[in-house]
Structure formats: structure tokens, C-alpha cells
Design a protein around this motif. Structure first.
Motif, short mmCIF file in Angstrom:
data_model
loop_
_atom_site.label_atom_id
_atom_site.label_comp_id
_atom_site.label_asym_id
_atom_site.label_seq_id
_atom_site.Cartn_x
_atom_site.Cartn_y
_atom_site.Cartn_z
N LYS A 1 -3.90 29.98 -4.54
CA LYS A 1 -5.24 29.41 -4.55
C LYS A 1 -5.28 28.09 -5.32
CE LYS A 1 -10.06 30.53 -5.56
NZ LYS A 1 -10.32 29.27 -6.27
N LYS A 2 -4.56 28.04 -6.45
CA LYS A 2 -4.53 26.81 -7.24
C LYS A 2 -3.87 25.68 -6.45
CE LYS A 2 -4.56 28.83 -11.89
NZ LYS A 2 -3.82 28.94 -13.18
N LEU A 3 -2.83 26.01 -5.71
CA LEU A 3 -2.15 25.00 -4.91
C LEU A 3 -3.07 24.46 -3.83
CD1 LEU A 3 0.38 23.43 -4.14
CD2 LEU A 3 1.11 25.39 -2.76
N LEU A 4 -3.80 25.37 -3.16
CA LEU A 4 -4.73 24.94 -2.11
C LEU A 4 -5.85 24.09 -2.69
CD1 LEU A 4 -5.00 28.21 0.03
CD2 LEU A 4 -3.80 26.08 0.62
N ASP A 5 -6.34 24.47 -3.87
CA ASP A 5 -7.39 23.68 -4.52
C ASP A 5 -6.88 22.29 -4.88
OD1 ASP A 5 -9.17 25.76 -4.33
OD2 ASP A 5 -8.82 26.50 -6.38
N LEU A 6 -5.62 22.23 -5.35
CA LEU A 6 -5.02 20.94 -5.69
C LEU A 6 -4.89 20.05 -4.45
CD1 LEU A 6 -3.55 19.00 -7.61
CD2 LEU A 6 -1.44 20.26 -7.14
N ARG B 1 -2.19 4.37 14.25
CA ARG B 1 -1.06 5.09 13.63
C ARG B 1 -0.73 4.51 12.27
NH1 ARG B 1 0.79 5.47 19.11
NH2 ARG B 1 1.88 3.47 18.90
N ASN B 2 -0.80 3.18 12.14
CA ASN B 2 -0.53 2.55 10.85
C ASN B 2 -1.55 2.96 9.80
OD1 ASN B 2 1.73 1.20 11.76
ND2 ASN B 2 0.61 -0.65 12.33
N LEU B 3 -2.82 3.01 10.19
CA LEU B 3 -3.88 3.39 9.26
C LEU B 3 -3.70 4.84 8.80
CD1 LEU B 3 -6.96 1.69 10.93
CD2 LEU B 3 -5.80 0.98 8.84
N LEU B 4 -3.32 5.70 9.73
CA LEU B 4 -3.04 7.09 9.36
C LEU B 4 -1.82 7.17 8.44
CD1 LEU B 4 -3.64 8.89 12.78
CD2 LEU B 4 -5.11 8.94 10.74
N GLY B 5 -0.84 6.30 8.70
CA GLY B 5 0.34 6.25 7.83
C GLY B 5 -0.03 5.82 6.42
N ILE B 6 -0.97 4.89 6.29
CA ILE B 6 -1.42 4.44 4.97
C ILE B 6 -2.08 5.59 4.22
CG2 ILE B 6 -3.14 2.99 3.82
CD1 ILE B 6 -2.45 0.79 5.78
N PHE B 7 -2.88 6.40 4.96
CA PHE B 7 -3.48 7.57 4.32
C PHE B 7 -2.40 8.49 3.76
CE2 PHE B 7 -4.67 12.02 4.52
CZ PHE B 7 -5.80 12.04 3.72
N GLY B 8 -1.34 8.70 4.54
CA GLY B 8 -0.24 9.55 4.07
C GLY B 8 0.42 8.99 2.82
N ILE B 9 0.58 7.66 2.78
CA ILE B 9 1.19 7.03 1.62
C ILE B 9 0.31 7.19 0.39
CG2 ILE B 9 1.82 4.79 0.62
CD1 ILE B 9 2.75 3.98 3.44
N VAL B 10 -0.99 6.93 0.54
CA VAL B 10 -1.92 7.06 -0.58
C VAL B 10 -1.94 8.49 -1.09
CG1 VAL B 10 -4.36 6.94 -1.25
CG2 VAL B 10 -3.36 5.13 0.15
N PHE B 11 -1.95 9.46 -0.18
CA PHE B 11 -1.94 10.87 -0.56
C PHE B 11 -0.70 11.21 -1.38
CE2 PHE B 11 -0.83 15.30 0.11
CZ PHE B 11 -2.04 15.96 -0.09
N CYS B 12 0.47 10.75 -0.90
CA CYS B 12 1.73 11.03 -1.60
C CYS B 12 1.79 10.36 -2.97
CB CYS B 12 2.92 10.59 -0.74
SG CYS B 12 3.15 11.58 0.75
N LEU B 13 1.28 9.13 -3.06
CA LEU B 13 1.29 8.43 -4.34
C LEU B 13 0.38 9.13 -5.35
CD1 LEU B 13 1.20 4.66 -3.27
CD2 LEU B 13 3.11 5.92 -4.27
N MET B 14 -0.76 9.62 -4.88
CA MET B 14 -1.66 10.35 -5.78
C MET B 14 -1.01 11.65 -6.26
SD MET B 14 -5.49 9.87 -4.20
CE MET B 14 -6.35 8.30 -4.41
N ALA B 15 -0.32 12.31 -5.34
CA ALA B 15 0.38 13.55 -5.72
C ALA B 15 1.49 13.25 -6.73
CB ALA B 15 0.96 14.21 -4.48
N LEU B 16 2.20 12.15 -6.52
CA LEU B 16 3.28 11.78 -7.43
C LEU B 16 2.73 11.46 -8.82
CD1 LEU B 16 6.24 11.17 -7.93
CD2 LEU B 16 5.85 8.85 -7.06
N MET B 17 1.57 10.77 -8.86
CA MET B 17 0.97 10.47 -10.16
C MET B 17 0.60 11.75 -10.90
SD MET B 17 0.95 7.30 -10.94
CE MET B 17 -0.22 7.37 -12.30
N ARG B 18 0.08 12.74 -10.18
CA ARG B 18 -0.23 14.04 -10.81
C ARG B 18 1.03 14.67 -11.38
NH1 ARG B 18 -5.00 16.70 -8.83
NH2 ARG B 18 -6.54 15.07 -8.40
N LEU B 19 2.12 14.59 -10.62
CA LEU B 19 3.38 15.18 -11.06
C LEU B 19 3.90 14.48 -12.31
CD1 LEU B 19 5.76 17.11 -10.62
CD2 LEU B 19 6.77 15.38 -9.11
N LEU B 20 3.83 13.15 -12.33
CA LEU B 20 4.31 12.39 -13.48
C LEU B 20 3.49 12.71 -14.72
CD1 LEU B 20 5.01 8.90 -11.83
CD2 LEU B 20 6.68 10.63 -12.53
N HIS B 21 2.20 12.92 -14.54
CA HIS B 21 1.37 13.32 -15.68
C HIS B 21 1.77 14.72 -16.16
CE1 HIS B 21 -1.62 10.23 -16.46
NE2 HIS B 21 -1.70 10.01 -15.16
#
Length: 321
Positions: free
Chosen positions: A2-7, A177-197
Motif C-alpha cells: 500500500k505504501k508503494l502504491l501511495d508513493l 510521443r516525445n511529450l509522453l517521453g518527457i513525462f516519463g523522464i520527469v517521473f523518473c527524476l522525481m523518483a530518483l530525488m526521493r531515493l537520494l533523499h
């Protein structure tokens, strides 16, 4: 589970919100670039920038991408870059130089307004970032050329879709497709920032940077906020320093030095990773930018200390808005 899904839901909402604001700027730019390409007008718009881009070893056409980033943001500049890269390929050295131009001087209207609200002059912040970007770009270009390094073609991990047709439908689907790719990049970068914290890597960076800031002349009351700006971004760090400046707990000089350093070098993690996706090399977009910014502000501190107070009050800093 549940915590993973919420994240994941929280990350998705944050990425969607960020991308919506980006798309409102990007989509008109995409259409504008397409129109320029259809009428073969890019070469004429880029022509005035030819001497400047030649100074840092870049094709004149890339001046349009940098100008877009300066007026809007890095993502907008990347959209223009992706529209140009098929016809104007770059080496890794050139991608690195373009990367530092984007990183040092982007979003000037918004970010310089934040600096102005904290008490630094708008015009100085704009000029210092543009001049700083060109100086660092020229320095890296000179070093890479002299050493004969990074001459291989830049590896662009996120690039415009190959199009064998020129119809508007094919173009529109490719850009979607490029715009959707940008969304994927932003999502991954936000996830990485959470991990680094979570791994306390950001805390480690803070501990490393504080003594460096003290060495170049930024006082301890401003150093903590400066570190936030360096690691997370000028908007967040600038917002905090506006509050501190208005409260009077941080002196006007420290505010000025801190904002100037944040202007030249902020979002060390997120923006660096983003520019690495266009083939820019870590040596320039991280170490080059960080080292240059520290040295530039250290020199600035020594110069400002010798300037008349009236001059500084008029051209460098003022009271917080």
C-alpha cells in the motif's frame, strides 16, 4: 504494498502537475518551430547568434535552442534542440557546451524575478548568468579542443522520433510521443530525488558544500539556504532566502552572493541528469559548472568588497521587495 502504491500515485500526481505547466509552454514552441522549419526560417532567426555560438564552438542553429531556454526553461530549450538535432548533429564536446549554456542561463525572467524579490538587482542577475554561461562554454570548448577529447558523436538518449513522412499527422504523432517521453523522464527524476533523499546523499552533499561556501565569503546564515538552492533548485532555495532576507536575519551582501551563486549553479542533481540525456559529459555539466561557479563568486566577493557602497546599492543589491 500500500505504501508503494501511495508513493507511486504521489509521484504520478507531482509529475503530471509539473508536466502540465511545462506543456503549456512547450506546445506553442513545438508548433512555432514546425512553422519555422516549413518556411526554412530558422537559419535567419539564428543568424544574429552566429558569432556568439561560434565563440563556443556550436552551430548557429543551436542559438535558437539556447534563446528559448533563456526565455522559458530548460525543457523548452530541449524541445527546440530535439527539433534541430537530426539536421544538426553534435559531438559530445558540443553537447556538453550546449548543456552548460542551458544550465547556467535558463528561465531568466522567472528566476531573476525571484532574485529581485530577495534584494538582488534583476539586470545584474540576468547579465551575470548570460556572461557566465558564455565564459564557461568558451572555456570548456577551448579545453576540449586543445585536448582533442569528446569528439565522438553525442549519444542522445531521448530524441525526436524518426519520420519518413512529412505529413502533419506523422509529425504530430511523433511530437506526442516525445511529450509522453518527457513525462516519463520527469517521473523518473522525481523518483530518483526521493531515493537520494532516503539514502541521505543530499545530506552528504550539504555537509560537503557548507565549508566551501564559507571559504568563498558566504556567511553561515546564508549557507544552509544556498545549499538547498544548489541541490534542489533556485525557485525553492530562492523562496527560502526571500523569507530570510525580509526577516533581516541574512545580510544584503550574503543574499546577493548566495543568489548569484545559485543563479550560476543550481539543481546540481536533477538538471545535471536531464542534460546528460542529450549526450552532455559529466565533466562539464557537473564539475565544470560547479567549479566555475565557485571561482566566479569567490572573485566577485573580492571585487565587490572594493566597490563604493552607493554603487552596490544602486546596481547590485537593494532591499527585498
Amino acid at each position: 504494498m500500500k505504501k508503494l502504491l501511495d508513493l507511486l500515485r504521489d509521484l504520478f500526481r507531482n509529475a503530471a502537475s509539473a508536466c502540465w505547466e511545462l506543456y503549456k509552454v512547450m506546445i506553442p514552441i513545438i508548433i512555432g518551430v514546425r512553422i519555422l522549419q516549413e518556411f526554412d526560417l530558422i537559419q535567419y532567426l539564428a543568424w544574429p547568434l552566429r558569432p556568439v555560438m561560434g565563440l563556443v564552438g556550436l552551430p548557429a542553429e543551436m542559438g535558437l535552442a539556447w534563446a528559448t531556454a533563456m526565455v522559458n526553461n530548460i525543457y523548452s530549450g530541449l524541445i527546440v534542440f530535439l527539433s534541430l538535432i537530426k539536421d544538426t548533429p553534435l559531438t559530445t564536446a558540443q553537447a556538453t557546451v550546449l548543456g552548460v549554456l542551458f544550465l547556467v542561463a535558463h528561465g531568466l525572467p522567472v528566476e531573476s524575478s525571484i532574485a529581485r524579490k530577495a534584494g538582488s538587482r534583476f539586470l545584474f542577475q540576468c547579465l551575470s548568468r548570460i556572461i557566465g554561461a558564455l565564459c564557461l562554454g568558451w572555456l570548456l570548448h577551448t579545453i576540449y579542443t586543445a585536448a582533442g577529447t569528446l569528439e565522438q558523436p553525442a549519444v542522445v538518449l531521448f530524441q525526436a522520433s524518426a519520420q519518413t513522412e512529412t505529413s502533419l499527422t506523422t509529425w504530430a504523432l511523433g511530437e506526442l510521443r516525445n511529450l509522453l517521453g518527457i513525462f516519463g523522464i520527469v517521473f523518473c527524476l522525481m523518483a530518483l530525488m526521493r531515493l537520494l533523499h532516503a539514502l541521505r546523499i543530499v545530506d552528504l552533499l550539504n555537509a560537503i558544500l557548507r565549508p566551501v561556501l564559507k571559504l568563498i565569503g558566504i556567511g553561515p546564515k546564508a549557507s544552509a539556504i544556498t545549499v538547498i538552492g544548489l541541490t534542489l533548485g533556485l525557485t525553492y532555495g530562492g523562496g527560502l532566502i526571500i523569507s530570510e532576507a525580509k526577516s533581516g536575519t541574512v545580510g544584503r551582501q550574503d543574499v546577493f552572493y548566495s543568489l548569484t551563486l545559485m543563479g550560476l549553479c543550481h539543481s546540481l542533481i536533477e538538471d545535471t541528469l536531464l542534460l546528460a540525456l542529450i549526450g552532455a559529459h559529466f565533466s562539464g555539466i557537473f564539475w565544470g559548472r560547479f567549479g566555475f561557479s565557485i571561482m566566479a563568486v569567490a572573485v566577485l566577493v573580492q571585487i565587490v568588497r572594493k566597490l563604493p557602497e552607493k554603487f552596490c546599492d544602486k546596481y547590485l543589491w537593494g532591499d527585498p521587495a
